[in-house]
Design a protein around this motif. Structure first.
Motif, PDB file in Angstrom:
ATOM      1  N   PRO A   1      -4.506  15.550  -2.901  1.00 48.47           N
ATOM      2  CA  PRO A   1      -5.485  15.983  -1.884  1.00 48.47           C
ATOM      3  C   PRO A   1      -5.748  17.491  -1.979  1.00 48.47           C
ATOM      4  CG  PRO A   1      -3.718  14.649  -0.919  1.00 48.47           C
ATOM      5  CD  PRO A   1      -3.278  15.011  -2.304  1.00 48.47           C
TER       6      PRO A   1
ATOM      7  N   PHE B   1      -1.091   8.533   6.067  1.00 52.77           N
ATOM      8  CA  PHE B   1      -2.279   8.250   5.269  1.00 52.77           C
ATOM      9  C   PHE B   1      -1.985   7.161   4.240  1.00 52.77           C
ATOM     10  CE2 PHE B   1      -2.659  12.704   6.525  1.00 52.77           C
ATOM     11  CZ  PHE B   1      -3.970  12.781   6.979  1.00 52.77           C
ATOM     12  N   GLU B   2      -2.980   6.332   3.991  1.00 58.52           N
ATOM     13  CA  GLU B   2      -2.931   5.457   2.823  1.00 58.52           C
ATOM     14  C   GLU B   2      -3.375   6.292   1.626  1.00 58.52           C
ATOM     15  OE1 GLU B   2      -5.081   1.789   3.251  1.00 58.52           O
ATOM     16  OE2 GLU B   2      -4.778   1.801   5.418  1.00 58.52           O
ATOM     17  N   TRP B   3      -2.487   6.440   0.654  1.00 60.35           N
ATOM     18  CA  TRP B   3      -2.826   7.319  -0.472  1.00 60.35           C
ATOM     19  C   TRP B   3      -1.982   6.945  -1.689  1.00 60.35           C
ATOM     20  CZ3 TRP B   3      -6.676  10.857  -0.713  1.00 60.35           C
ATOM     21  CH2 TRP B   3      -6.706  11.726  -1.809  1.00 60.35           C
TER      22      TRP B   3
ATOM     23  N   THR C   1       1.720   5.060   0.940  1.00 59.55           N
ATOM     24  CA  THR C   1       1.369   5.951   2.054  1.00 59.55           C
ATOM     25  C   THR C   1       2.054   7.298   1.874  1.00 59.55           C
ATOM     26  OG1 THR C   1       3.230   5.272   3.435  1.00 59.55           O
ATOM     27  CG2 THR C   1       1.182   4.019   3.646  1.00 59.55           C
TER      28      THR C   1
ATOM     29  N   SER D   1      -9.637  13.992  -2.364  1.00 65.64           N
ATOM     30  CA  SER D   1      -8.926  14.299  -3.599  1.00 65.64           C
ATOM     31  C   SER D   1      -9.506  15.544  -4.264  1.00 65.64           C
ATOM     32  CB  SER D   1      -9.012  13.125  -4.574  1.00 65.64           C
ATOM     33  OG  SER D   1      -8.409  13.462  -5.811  1.00 65.64           O
TER      34      SER D   1
ATOM     35  N   GLN E   1      -9.203  12.530   7.242  1.00 62.99           N
ATOM     36  CA  GLN E   1      -9.525  11.763   6.040  1.00 62.99           C
ATOM     37  C   GLN E   1      -9.352  12.674   4.839  1.00 62.99           C
ATOM     38  OE1 GLN E   1     -13.497  10.142   6.191  1.00 62.99           O
ATOM     39  NE2 GLN E   1     -13.015   8.492   4.739  1.00 62.99           N
TER      40      GLN E   1
ATOM     41  N   THR F   1       0.841  -1.194   0.000  1.00 56.98           N
ATOM     42  CA  THR F   1       0.000   0.000   0.000  1.00 56.98           C
ATOM     43  C   THR F   1       0.874   1.241   0.000  1.00 56.98           C
ATOM     44  OG1 THR F   1      -1.657  -1.175   1.300  1.00 56.98           O
ATOM     45  CG2 THR F   1      -1.837   1.228   1.218  1.00 56.98           C
TER      46      THR F   1
ATOM     47  N   MET G   1      -5.554   8.253  -6.808  1.00 60.76           N
ATOM     48  CA  MET G   1      -6.298   9.168  -5.941  1.00 60.76           C
ATOM     49  C   MET G   1      -6.047  10.633  -6.287  1.00 60.76           C
ATOM     50  SD  MET G   1      -8.005   7.224  -3.784  1.00 60.76           S
ATOM     51  CE  MET G   1      -8.313   8.099  -2.259  1.00 60.76           C
TER      52      MET G   1
ATOM     53  N   SER H   1      -9.706   9.121   1.304  1.00 62.77           N
ATOM     54  CA  SER H   1      -8.774   8.142   1.863  1.00 62.77           C
ATOM     55  C   SER H   1      -9.443   7.424   3.030  1.00 62.77           C
ATOM     56  CB  SER H   1      -7.503   8.843   2.349  1.00 62.77           C
ATOM     57  OG  SER H   1      -7.774   9.554   3.557  1.00 62.77           O
TER      58      SER H   1
END
Length: 873
Positions: free
Chosen positions: A117, A107-109, A26, A66, A63, A24, A114, A81
């Motif tokens: 942000p 953050f998982e991103w 991050t 995007s 959270q 993942t 995505m 997210s």
């Protein structure tokens, strides 16, 4: 979208971590916030309870949203997210005083799917609120990627019916907002409007709405405590103030109930939480208030008769006490336990006098120079109220009052009265633009009969000055007028006084100048200061928060100039301008003070608040296309105007450069939906009683926008500084600026006249503000004249990352550089002995419009200089 594309490019190679057997991506973040601390007496257990909540997994989550990738399943809003949580909350100690703390977050991103942000949702599952300053996201190289400038209090989630959302520091016009953020932008504005929210608003509510000034009176205590509703009628028009939603008064449903008990003690009147003083500012304010009370009580205890001063020396004793604390270092450790301002002011360890007032600048070098005609005249150009004097364009002076209602109110001053003290005829002086007038006749006369039915005994005044060859003004005549004893329709009864150098004539002339000072002090406090800055700016603040998103460039431009204003105005309604409040107690209109300001608001004109327009209106300048501002001053050595025009021009250039970056054409102004709603609401709601006036700009062109924003910034910063921070230097010594007169000019043959002849100072002191009112008044203006330790000045922002747009950032730097140049120009002018109005007989340099860019991190105090961004006191 160039910034978003650049941000996308920076995300290549983001960190990969193993999560449940899957790789993942991050991103790391840094969160800066301020927890509640021990200086918050209302909830001392907050820190402990927050830790307990944290251990029970009721944490603070963020959270990401995007800005570039939409979720079609979520109404085309930005992709979200998974929630991420602040790290190490329990292990981070809470400072005793208000200090920031930094937390990490992960953050998982996946930027490839995505995007970038553009906003985030924060959920506070703790017991208490915290102040969220900013959030920064970093790329895999540890470089800043996206920044969120937050500056807002976040309460526990159970206090909200919606998500708290913060946007990145990128600005967008409404039509340019990324599709992924549009709904969030609109919903945030709807939340701030409150959707017609009814009932009393609480500290966690974020509602900006309008109300009339119907909370000044307490009719349940009797007719003497009732006050008319200001606003919403032709009889009493007024700017709107912030809504509190309190219940109607039980005696009068048109009056809002007032606060009582602990709410008053803790100054707990509703304004949106983000509009309230910072912790540092609150403790500064409290310390100065306690110090002022101690000074007042200490002086009262020194004198068995608290009603009268018996001599000028009695007045000087307010500042020349002998109680001192020794210089030592024993108190230094205390500053880490309670706010240092409170320690410094209550337990002085710097050798300054304890429980005594600071020496006002006007008597610091010479205790008698304030008496001179030269200083009396100079203060109309460089004192604390230099915005009223005007050029005399016809003689004798005329009145604009309706003769059907008020009879003949034209001046009784004649040529013989003034020609004896100048070397030319009245016609020549008028033709040469050498006659000026300080006219407090028309504004006061309609109320004078009622005002004089109270303990006040005063006149409506006109004062004529002559411009001498050395650039100074010379007073020629003072007219004191009273309503005709047979009724208003019979006009006024007036007496004219001219300068005398000795004997009883000199004493009478000094007393006549005191009546002018009383008029000017009241006008200054109620109109120049309160109405024309505090009251008229508040509707702009409310409308900006209701109609301009935090993403809007004009919101970002104006927001620093609104700091603390709603809070200080709310406190004013609670303690100062309310029925039997400090203003009514210490300023001559008494119970008619705010009602009188309502009458003058009828003629308020937004476009004339611009400094060049104001100077032209008053005849203090003439049009001149060769001059930088298109005008030329009639009095070249007019410190307020000379310094002010440089400040005005700098603000105008800054606003022009900033606005032009976002608005390339007039069409961009016309098609900006938020901007048009903002301007319509200011006119129709915030200043709704004047909505039909033809002078309102149409907001159709870039010029309209630039002039409106320049004027708003001028009113909130430089104009307020010029009429606020000179209060203590000049009016801290009440004989120089009396606020009340209690008896009329003595007539020949009376015992009062004999007293004036025998002891002029004692007669003066029996006429003007008495001792007890002086103590209260001086204590108040000492508080109002102080800069707080966390003041933010013109040209400064509370963060360097308030926008991601480089050209506006560069324009701000040029603005600050220009302010530094202006400081040098002011210092040069103040040292020029040929400019006699810059310092005058009292030797007080004119620094009220000195930007003071070097004192951005100073400790504040009675500096007599510095232009705060906003009406913050």
């Amino acid at each position: 979208m160039e910034d978003l594309s650049a941000a996308m490019a920076k995300t290549k190679g983001v960190t990969m971590v193993e999560l449940n057997g899957n790789k993942t991506k991050t991103i790391k973040g840094r969160v800066v916030l301020m927890k509640k601390n021990l200086t918050d007496m209302t909830d001392p257990a907050a820190s402990l309870l927050d830790r307990v909540r944290e251990l029970l997994h009721h944490r603070v989550s963020l959270q990401l949203i995007s800005a570039t990738q939409v979720d079609f399943a979520n109404w085309k809003r930005g992709k979200l997210s998974m929630p991420a949580y602040l790290e190490d909350w329990v292990a981070t100690l809470v400072p005793i005083t208000a200090k920031e703390a930094t937390y990490s977050i992960t953050f998982e991103w996946d930027a490839e799917t995505m995007g970038v942000p553009g906003a985030f949702i924060v959920r506070n599952h703790h017991h208490s609120q915290f102040y969220l300053k900013n959030v920064t996201l970093y790329d895999d190289h540890g470089s800043p990627w996206v920044h969120f400038d937050c500056n807002s209090w976040v309460y526990p989630t159970n206090r909200y019916t919606y998500n708290r959302i913060f946007f990145s520091n990128k600005s967008y016009l409404p039509s340019e907002t990324p599709e992924a953020l549009r709904d969030y932008r609109m919903e945030e504005l709807e939340n701030l409007r409150g959707n017609g929210r009814k009932g009393e608003l609480k500290e966690w509510d974020r509602v900006y709405d309008y109300a009339y000034y119907n909370d000044l009176g307490s009719p349940e205590l009797g007719q003497g405590h009732a006050r008319p509703v200001l606003g919403g009628s032709d009889k009493y028009p007024y700017p709107r103030r912030g809504k509190t939603g309190r219940a109607p008064n039980r005696k009068d449903p048109n009056t809002e109930s007032r606060l009582h008990g602990l709410d008053v003690i803790f100054l707990n009147i509703y304004v949106p939480r983000d509009e309230r003083f910072s912790t540092v500012k609150f403790w500064d304010f409290l310390a100065y208030f306690v110090k002022a009370v101690s000074q007042t009580m200490g002086t009262v205890l020194d004198d068995h008769n608290i009603l009268e001063f018996h001599s000028i020396q009695d007045v000087l004793n307010l500042y020349e006490g002998h109680i001192k604390l020794p210089k030592n270092d024993t108190l230094k450790g205390i500053r880490d336990v309670i706010p240092w301002t409170l320690v410094k002011e209550l337990l002085r360890n710097d050798g300054e006098k304890f429980m005594k007032f600071p020496i006002p600048a006007v008597i610091k070098e010479d205790k008698n120079a304030w008496r001179t005609d030269e200083e009396f005249a100079r203060e109309t150009l460089a004192g604390l109220n230099p915005v009223v004097i005007s050029r005399l364009r016809e003689f004798p002076p005329t009145s604009k009052l309706d003769p059907e209602e008020y009879g003949d109110q034209h001046s009784s001053i004649r040529k013989d009265d003034i020609e004896k003290n100048m070397d030319r005829s009245v016609k020549q002086a008028l033709d040469e633009n050498r006659l000026f007038i300080l006219d407090h006749h028309d504004g006061l006369m309609p109320y004078l009969r009622r005002i004089n039915s109270t303990s006040t005994k005063t006149y409506a005044t006109r004062t004529i000055f002559f411009l001498q060859d050395d650039g100074t003004l010379k007073p020629l005549a003072i007219e004191l007028s009273l309503p005709h004893p047979q009724g208003d329709k019979h006009g006024s009864v007036s007496k004219v006084f001219t300068p005398e150098n000795d004997g009883i004539g000199k004493s009478v002339w000094q007393l006549a100048k005191a009546y002018v000072g009383v008029n000017d002090s009241g006008y200054h406090q109620l109109i120049s200061h309160w109405l024309n800055t505090h009251a008229v700016v508040e509707p702009f603040i409310i409308a900006s928060n209701r109609q301009l998103s935090v993403l809007h460039p004009i919101y970002k431009l104006l927001h620093p100039h609104f700091r603390d204003t709603m809070n200080i105005n709310a406190l004013a309604r609670m303690l100062l301008i309310n029925a039997n409040g400090i203003v009514e107690l210490t300023v001559y209109p008494r119970k008619y003070a705010l009602e009188m300001s309502s009458a003058i608001y009828k003629s308020w004109n937004f476009t004339e608040q611009a400094l060049p327009a104001d100077l032209l209106k008053r005849g203090m300048a003439v049009k001149d296309s060769r001059s930088p501002n298109g005008i030329s001053l009639v009095i070249k050595d007019y410190p307020f105007a000379v310094d002010g025009l440089e400040i005005w021009s700098a603000i105008e250039t800054w606003v022009t450069e900033y606005s032009s970056f976002y608005y390339p054409s007039d069409t961009a102004v016309q098609t900006d939906s938020e901007l048009q709603s903002w301007w319509e609401e200011i006119r129709n709601e915030g200043h709704g009683d004047l909505k039909d006036k033809p002078w309102w700009p149409e907001m159709r062109t870039k010029h309209d926008l630039i002039q409106a924003c320049t004027t708003i910034i001028w009113m909130a910063s430089a104009l307020h500084a010029s009429v606020n921070f000179g209060q203590y230097p000049y009016a801290g010594y009440l004989p120089n600026r009396p606020t009340v007169s209690r008896r009329f000019m003595p007539e020949s043959g009376t015992k009062e006249y004999a007293e004036l002849e025998k002891n002029p100072d004692k007669a003066l002191l029996k006429t003007i503000t008495p001792q007890d009112q002086t103590m209260i008044g001086v204590s108040l203006i000492e508080i109002l004249s102080r800069h707080s330790a966390d003041e933010i000045y013109l040209g400064q922002r509370d963060t360097l990352e308030w926008t991601s747009d480089e050209k506006p950032l560069a324009a701000l730097e040029r603005f600050r550089d220009r302010l530094i140049e202006i400081e040098k120009n002011i210092a040069t002018r103040n040292s020029d002995s040929n400019l006699k109005n810059r310092t005058g007989p009292v030797n007080v340099p004119y620094t009220l419009l000195y930007p003071n860019t070097s004192d951005y991190s100073g400790e504040g105090g009675l500096t007599g200089m510095g232009i705060p961004n906003s009406i913050s006191i």
